[in-house]
Design a protein around this motif. Structure first.
Motif, PDB file in Angstrom:
ATOM      1  N   LEU A 103       0.856  -1.055   0.053  1.00 17.44           N
ATOM      2  CA  LEU A 103      -0.254   0.017  -0.036  1.00 17.44           C
ATOM      3  C   LEU A 103       0.931   1.276  -0.168  1.00 17.44           C
ATOM      4  N   PHE A 104       2.133   1.224   0.659  1.00 20.34           N
ATOM      5  CA  PHE A 104       2.922   2.421   0.618  1.00 20.34           C
ATOM      6  C   PHE A 104       3.506   2.635  -0.652  1.00 20.34           C
ATOM      7  N   ALA A 105       3.680   1.392  -1.410  1.00 21.58           N
ATOM      8  CA  ALA A 105       4.358   1.616  -2.832  1.00 21.58           C
ATOM      9  C   ALA A 105       3.169   2.276  -3.640  1.00 21.58           C
ATOM     10  N   ILE A 106       2.021   1.852  -3.469  1.00 20.19           N
ATOM     11  CA  ILE A 106       1.083   2.561  -4.369  1.00 20.19           C
ATOM     12  C   ILE A 106       0.826   3.862  -3.835  1.00 20.19           C
ATOM     13  N   ALA A 135       8.194   4.444  -5.180  1.00 22.79           N
ATOM     14  CA  ALA A 135       7.432   3.520  -5.197  1.00 22.79           C
ATOM     15  C   ALA A 135       8.256   2.198  -4.846  1.00 22.79           C
ATOM     16  N   LEU A 136       9.410   1.865  -5.321  1.00 24.62           N
ATOM     17  CA  LEU A 136      10.074   0.730  -4.972  1.00 24.62           C
ATOM     18  C   LEU A 136      10.627   0.710  -3.553  1.00 24.62           C
ATOM     19  N   ALA A 137      10.882   1.795  -2.884  1.00 28.63           N
ATOM     20  CA  ALA A 137      11.707   1.753  -1.809  1.00 28.63           C
ATOM     21  C   ALA A 137      11.125   0.728  -0.823  1.00 28.63           C
ATOM     22  N   VAL A 169       6.556   6.075   5.256  1.00 27.07           N
ATOM     23  CA  VAL A 169       5.174   6.409   4.964  1.00 27.07           C
ATOM     24  C   VAL A 169       5.026   7.547   3.968  1.00 27.07           C
ATOM     25  N   PRO A 170       4.194   7.344   2.967  1.00 22.58           N
ATOM     26  CA  PRO A 170       3.966   8.122   1.834  1.00 22.58           C
ATOM     27  C   PRO A 170       3.429   9.661   2.108  1.00 22.58           C
TER      28      PRO A 170
END
Length: 180
Positions: A103-106, A135-137, A169-170
């Motif tokens: 979900l964080f990547a999205i 997004a890959l992190a 966290v995004p």
């Protein structure tokens, strides 16, 4: 009153096979009762030597040998020797952490794509590269922690995974809002 036909319905062919017998639960047979004492005086009996273990029987310690404390193990055996398999709770926890990282990547991907339309003084290629990297992190963090901490204790692995959740966290997604 039952008929032989009813009894046949309650049995299987081969029920009388002696190899399937698990034994009956009976009281153990009594040991032969001692004979009455003779009026003759008792003679001292020779003392038997204690039984010595034979070499054909294994002792319990030999069945489960423990590694010596000063022995060092290198290579893949070291990972297997120090790590224990995860239980059900550990597997569910790993699944929940993995879902969080997905979900964080999205979230990073959506936030990065929204930044492209804001007119920032950064080239589009840079924004796209940073969006992909962001997004890959979370995914890289999750895989790296699981791969590099194989021999660690479970709580240490979860500590690093939770640290990754706090660090990755995004924030742009959360600050811009989902519909903005």
């Amino acid at each position: 009153m039952s008929t032989p036909r009813d009894d046949d319905a309650l049995s299987w062919d081969g029920d009388d096979d002696p190899t399937l017998d698990v034994g009956e639960k009976r009281a153990p047979e009594r040991v032969a009762e001692a004979e009455p004492l003779d009026p003759e005086p008792l003679q001292p009996t020779p003392v038997a030597e204690p039984l010595q273990p034979t070499t054909s029987r294994e002792t319990p310690a030999a069945r489960h040998p423990e590694p010596e404390p000063d022995a060092t193990v290198d290579g893949p055996e070291a990972d297997a020797a120090h790590s224990a398999p995860l239980g059900n709770v550990g597997l569910v926890g790993i699944g929940m952490v993995a879902a969080t990282f997905v979900l964080f990547a999205i979230g990073w991907l959506v936030a990065g794509l929204k930044l492209r339309g804001l007119g920032l003084p950064i080239p589009e290629v840079t924004v796209l590269a940073l969006t992909i990297a962001a997004a890959l992190a979370p995914l890289v963090w999750f895989v790296a922690v699981l791969a590099l901490t194989r021999g660690w204790r479970t709580w240490q692995r979860f500590l690093l995974l939770i640290l990754g959740i706090l660090l990755l966290v995004p924030w742009p997604f959360l600050s811009l809002g989902a519909l903005a």
